[in-house]
Structure formats: C-alpha cells, structure tokens
Design a protein around this motif. Structure first.
Motif, PDB file in Angstrom:
ATOM      1  N   LEU A 107      14.277   0.349  -1.340  1.00 52.05           N
ATOM      2  CA  LEU A 107      13.732   1.417  -2.182  1.00 52.05           C
ATOM      3  C   LEU A 107      14.538   1.614  -3.468  1.00 52.05           C
ATOM      4  N   ALA A 108      15.510   0.754  -3.702  1.00 54.54           N
ATOM      5  CA  ALA A 108      16.441   0.927  -4.825  1.00 54.54           C
ATOM      6  C   ALA A 108      15.727   1.051  -6.173  1.00 54.54           C
ATOM      7  N   GLY A 109      14.699   0.260  -6.394  1.00 56.15           N
ATOM      8  CA  GLY A 109      13.983   0.327  -7.669  1.00 56.15           C
ATOM      9  C   GLY A 109      13.328   1.683  -7.889  1.00 56.15           C
ATOM     10  N   LEU A 110      12.742   2.227  -6.832  1.00 52.68           N
ATOM     11  CA  LEU A 110      12.128   3.551  -6.933  1.00 52.68           C
ATOM     12  C   LEU A 110      13.184   4.625  -7.157  1.00 52.68           C
ATOM     13  N   VAL A 111      14.302   4.497  -6.460  1.00 55.95           N
ATOM     14  CA  VAL A 111      15.388   5.476  -6.623  1.00 55.95           C
ATOM     15  C   VAL A 111      15.919   5.438  -8.046  1.00 55.95           C
ATOM     16  N   GLU A 112      16.056   4.243  -8.587  1.00 62.64           N
ATOM     17  CA  GLU A 112      16.558   4.097  -9.969  1.00 62.64           C
ATOM     18  C   GLU A 112      15.590   4.732 -10.971  1.00 62.64           C
ATOM     19  N   THR A 113      14.306   4.569 -10.741  1.00 66.08           N
ATOM     20  CA  THR A 113      13.299   5.097 -11.658  1.00 66.08           C
ATOM     21  C   THR A 113      13.094   6.599 -11.510  1.00 66.08           C
ATOM     22  N   LEU A 169       5.052  10.103  -6.799  1.00 66.79           N
ATOM     23  CA  LEU A 169       6.200  10.334  -7.682  1.00 66.79           C
ATOM     24  C   LEU A 169       5.749  10.532  -9.133  1.00 66.79           C
ATOM     25  N   ARG A 170       4.793   9.714  -9.581  1.00 68.39           N
ATOM     26  CA  ARG A 170       4.278   9.868 -10.952  1.00 68.39           C
ATOM     27  C   ARG A 170       3.623  11.233 -11.132  1.00 68.39           C
ATOM     28  N   LYS A 171       3.012  11.744 -10.069  1.00 69.44           N
ATOM     29  CA  LYS A 171       2.360  13.056 -10.102  1.00 69.44           C
ATOM     30  C   LYS A 171       3.391  14.188 -10.168  1.00 69.44           C
ATOM     31  N   ILE A 223       0.837  -1.202   0.000  1.00 72.12           N
ATOM     32  CA  ILE A 223       0.000   0.000   0.000  1.00 72.12           C
ATOM     33  C   ILE A 223       0.871   1.250   0.000  1.00 72.12           C
ATOM     34  N   TRP A 224       1.876   1.280   0.880  1.00 71.98           N
ATOM     35  CA  TRP A 224       2.753   2.457   0.974  1.00 71.98           C
ATOM     36  C   TRP A 224       3.538   2.646  -0.306  1.00 71.98           C
ATOM     37  N   ARG A 225       3.972   1.548  -0.905  1.00 72.87           N
ATOM     38  CA  ARG A 225       4.725   1.666  -2.159  1.00 72.87           C
ATOM     39  C   ARG A 225       3.825   2.235  -3.251  1.00 72.87           C
ATOM     40  N   ALA A 226       2.593   1.779  -3.310  1.00 65.41           N
ATOM     41  CA  ALA A 226       1.655   2.287  -4.319  1.00 65.41           C
ATOM     42  C   ALA A 226       1.397   3.780  -4.119  1.00 65.41           C
ATOM     43  N   LEU A 227       1.224   4.203  -2.868  1.00 69.50           N
ATOM     44  CA  LEU A 227       1.027   5.631  -2.593  1.00 69.50           C
ATOM     45  C   LEU A 227       2.264   6.441  -2.977  1.00 69.50           C
ATOM     46  N   THR A 228       3.427   5.889  -2.671  1.00 69.50           N
ATOM     47  CA  THR A 228       4.681   6.564  -3.005  1.00 69.50           C
ATOM     48  C   THR A 228       4.821   6.712  -4.513  1.00 69.50           C
TER      49      THR A 228
END
Length: 80
Positions: A35-41, A19-21, A10-15
């Motif tokens: 969180l490496a995948g999010l940081v990379e993206t 970020l997409r916004k 849930i928290w990842r989806a909200l994050t």
C-alpha cells in the motif's frame, strides 16, 4: 476497512475512489508495504494495517486498533 485479496485491482480502485472523494480509509493487506504508493499519495487519509483475515484474533485486533485510532468505524463503508 478494505482488504486486498483475490481481486486486488478492484479493491485498489475502490480505495482510490474513496480517497479521492476525501474519505479516510483503513486499508488492510497481508503485506501493508503493498500500500506504500497509496500512503505516499494520500498520507494522513489512509491507514495501512497488516491483516490475515483467516486469523480471527488478528481481525478483532485490527478492528480495535482502527476504533482506537479513529473513535468509530462507518459500518456502511466496511468492504469485505
């Protein structure tokens, strides 16, 4: 600040939605490597911090680090 704990999906989806916004997210986790995948993206729009919320001094330190880096926090968007 987003902290991943009992329901990380849930928290990842909200994050990711924030970020997409286009928001900047200070994401906290006991192991920020998770969180490496999010940081990379999202690179410069996400700032990962190690944090154990059961450690009050660590929470204060994380808030101060975030304020130091970004100048202020949008209190309306702090989750958890």
């Amino acid at each position: 600040m987003v902290y991943y704990r009992q329901f990380p999906g849930i928290w990842r989806a909200l994050t990711e939605a924030a970020l997409r916004k286009g928001d900047v997210v200070i994401a906290t986790a006991r192991n920020p490597k998770s969180l490496a995948g999010l940081v990379e993206t999202y690179r410069d729009r996400i700032y990962p911090l190690a944090l154990d919320v059961s450690d009050k001094s660590a929470v204060s330190q994380a808030v101060e680090e975030a304020k130091s880096r970004y100048g202020c926090l949008d209190v309306n968007r702090i989750i958890d």
